[in-house]
Design an enzyme around this catalytic site. Structure first.
Site, short mmCIF file in Angstrom:
data_model
loop_
_atom_site.label_atom_id
_atom_site.label_comp_id
_atom_site.label_asym_id
_atom_site.label_seq_id
_atom_site.Cartn_x
_atom_site.Cartn_y
_atom_site.Cartn_z
N LYS A 116 0.81 -1.21 0.00
CA LYS A 116 0.00 0.00 0.00
C LYS A 116 0.84 1.27 0.00
O LYS A 116 0.47 2.27 -0.61
CB LYS A 116 -0.95 0.01 1.21
CG LYS A 116 -1.94 -1.17 1.23
CD LYS A 116 -2.86 -1.14 0.02
CE LYS A 116 -3.96 -2.17 0.14
NZ LYS A 116 -3.51 -3.56 0.13
N LYS A 158 -3.37 2.51 8.64
CA LYS A 158 -3.65 1.37 7.77
C LYS A 158 -2.44 0.45 7.64
O LYS A 158 -1.30 0.92 7.64
CB LYS A 158 -4.04 1.84 6.36
CG LYS A 158 -5.32 2.63 6.28
CD LYS A 158 -5.62 3.01 4.84
CE LYS A 158 -6.92 3.75 4.68
NZ LYS A 158 -7.18 4.11 3.26
N LYS A 201 -5.11 11.04 6.25
CA LYS A 201 -6.23 11.85 6.71
C LYS A 201 -7.50 11.01 6.64
O LYS A 201 -7.74 10.30 5.65
CB LYS A 201 -6.38 13.09 5.81
CG LYS A 201 -7.54 13.99 6.15
CD LYS A 201 -7.33 14.72 7.46
CE LYS A 201 -8.48 15.69 7.74
NZ LYS A 201 -8.35 16.29 9.08
N LEU A 203 -11.36 10.69 6.18
CA LEU A 203 -12.48 11.42 5.59
C LEU A 203 -13.77 10.97 6.28
O LEU A 203 -14.01 9.77 6.45
CB LEU A 203 -12.55 11.16 4.09
CG LEU A 203 -11.28 11.51 3.30
CD1 LEU A 203 -11.42 11.13 1.84
CD2 LEU A 203 -10.95 12.99 3.44
N GLU A 275 -9.00 2.37 -6.94
CA GLU A 275 -10.05 2.69 -5.98
C GLU A 275 -9.78 4.02 -5.28
O GLU A 275 -8.64 4.34 -4.94
CB GLU A 275 -10.18 1.56 -4.95
CG GLU A 275 -10.41 0.20 -5.61
CD GLU A 275 -11.03 -0.82 -4.68
OE1 GLU A 275 -11.35 -0.45 -3.53
OE2 GLU A 275 -11.22 -1.96 -5.11
N GLU A 287 -6.17 2.37 -3.26
CA GLU A 287 -5.35 1.25 -3.68
C GLU A 287 -5.69 0.87 -5.11
O GLU A 287 -6.66 1.37 -5.68
CB GLU A 287 -5.60 0.04 -2.77
CG GLU A 287 -7.03 -0.50 -2.84
CD GLU A 287 -7.27 -1.68 -1.91
OE1 GLU A 287 -6.29 -2.15 -1.29
OE2 GLU A 287 -8.43 -2.13 -1.81
N ARG A 291 -6.49 -7.23 -10.57
CA ARG A 291 -7.25 -8.42 -10.95
C ARG A 291 -8.64 -8.02 -11.38
O ARG A 291 -9.00 -6.85 -11.34
CB ARG A 291 -7.35 -9.37 -9.74
CG ARG A 291 -7.92 -8.67 -8.51
CD ARG A 291 -8.29 -9.61 -7.42
NE ARG A 291 -8.58 -8.93 -6.16
CZ ARG A 291 -9.71 -8.32 -5.85
NH1 ARG A 291 -10.70 -8.29 -6.73
NH2 ARG A 291 -9.88 -7.75 -4.68
#
Length: 448
Positions: A116, A158, A201, A203, A275, A287, A291
């Site tokens: 990531k 994350k 950040k 959201l 995305e 990310e 696929r």
């Protein structure tokens, strides 16, 4: 073109890929565990190979068994579907070493986008808008506090190697930060074997918008519009639609062209999905999935383009079948994921399906590998089918969806069908007025 494709997956996606292969005149091989010996894709394939007992690690994740199945059957390509080995760079590398084509991007591209932190760096370099946050992994509490102060609270921590909501924690102030950081690192290490985390950040009320892209591996790329995947539970998508009720044609073209140019610049090959979180007219990269997505049928419905055909064509060296200027968007499509789960608690509901009746009529598609008498095994993902509905506009699509849900019958197990029957009558859903937190708030509200 390939002579024989091995499908390294199960359930509805294995059947979806098998059908595409048959339409293209390509021989099919499926692999299966002992638990899936009676599955529909096994019954319909030209050849099948049992590769192990029910646990995924001993069958669908067993790379050596899958490569051996390719060699035994003479398969010259592998389609991984989604999940399992579809984003496993080492698997792609091993297939290449055996002169077997992986129907997907290169191992290097999977590797970059699977991390990531590196994915965010790459996206930024390619001109994709990103969420403000740390440049790399956070080393300690002191650095975490500095980054959080710079971008402002609330922040979200994350897992670098993660997904599906694991290793993800929100801190609304400095007092929350140390605990959130420690918890996220612990979860990330347990889930992914890598406790690296980064900060972004947070959201408050974003939508989840993703752009379907394709690259030919030779410097050309296209986009096929967006999908709105904001209806989620625990970061797992439940309902997807295209086009998004939140975007206009200008916004769609703007972010779509950014993504198409990015995959072209990357030299990317095959299908991918970029995305974003979308809030107040701005897109923020989350990310890239390297696929085919579960929700790809809604894109097929509004474009008329078979994405699996396109994957196979690109992987065989045939290039893209369409140019950006050829792509037109027609109407509106919605997909509901039908899971073998309790519709309120989402607890798994394996067992035997005693009666299975799918809806029909204009604009209705059901992708499923189950049938009356089929036993849902307890070992795998609970998805048993997808209902995809297409209409000339969103109003017609919603009316058609309501009718299709009323016709859909699955007896013998609990499913999420009652949840969708509730959602289709909700005013917020009818108006397209929802964000990524809407569904969890709805489910947490006291029932009448």
């Amino acid at each position: 073109m390939f002579q024989k494709i091995l499908i390294a997956n199960r359930g509805e996606i294995a059947l979806r890929v098998l059908r595409a292969c048959k339409e293209l005149g390509i021989q099919t091989v499926v692999v299966h565990s002992t638990a899936d010996a009676d599955a529909m894709h096994v019954r319909l394939a030209d050849e099948s190979v049992c590769i192990g007992p029910p646990p995924s690690r001993d069958s669908y994740l067993n790379v050596h068994q899958i490569v051996a199945a390719c060699e035994i059957t003479g398969a010259d390509a592998v389609h991984p579907g989604y999940g399992f080995l579809s984003e496993n760079a080492k698997f792609a590398d091993i297939l290449a070493a055996h002169n077997i084509t992986f129907i997907g991007p290169s191992g290097d591209h999977i590797r970059v986008m699977g991390d990531k932190i590196e994915a965010k760096r790459t996206a930024k370099r390619l001109g994709i808008p990103v969420v403000p946050g740390s440049e790399g992994a956070i080393s300690d509490e002191k650095e975490a506090r500095r980054v959080a102060a710079e971008i402002g609270y609330p922040v979200i921590i994350k897992a670098s190697a993660g997904g599906g909501g694991r290793g993800m924690k929100v801190a609304r102030n400095e007092a929350d930060l140390d605990v959130a950081l420690a918890t996220a690192k612990s979860e990330a290490g347990a889930a992914f074997g890598d406790d690296a985390v980064y900060i972004e950040k947070y959201l408050e009320k974003p939508r989840h918008i993703e752009i379907q892209v394709f690259g030919d591996g030779m410097g050309s790329g296209i986009h096929l519009g967006e999908r709105d995947c904001s209806l989620q539970r625990r970061h797992q998508k439940v309902w997807e639609e295209a086009n998004s009720p939140a975007l206009n044609a200008e916004e769609r073209a703007r972010i779509g062209n950014i993504c198409a140019n990015a995959v072209a610049g990357l030299g990317y090959s095959g299908a991918g999905t970029i995305e974003f979180l979308y809030e107040d007219g701005e897109f923020y990269f989350i990310e890239m999935n390297t696929r085919l997505q579960v929700e790809h049928p809604v894109t097929e419905a509004i474009t008329g383009i078979d994405l699996v055909h396109e994957q196979i064509r690109v992987a065989s060296g045939g290039g893209l079948s369409v140019r950006q200027e050829d792509i037109r968007f027609h109407g509106h499509a919605i997909e509901c994921r039908i899971n073998a789960e309790d519709p309120r608690t989402f607890a798994p509901s394996p067992g035997t399906i005693t009666h299975f009746h799918t809806p029909g009529g204009l604009g209705i598609r059901v992708d499923s590998g189950v049938y009356s008498g089929y036993r849902i095994p307890p070992y795998y993902d609970s998805l048993i089918g997808k209902l995809i509905v297409h209409g000339r506009n969103r109003v017609e699509c919603m009316m058609r969806l309501r009718r299709a849900l009323d016709e859909f019958v699955v007896d013998g197990i609990k499913t999420t069908l009652p949840l969708f029957r509730d959602l289709v009558g909700n005013p917020d859903i009818a108006n397209g007025d929802y964000d990524i937190h809407w569904l969890e708030k709805y489910l947490a509200a006291p029932s009448d």
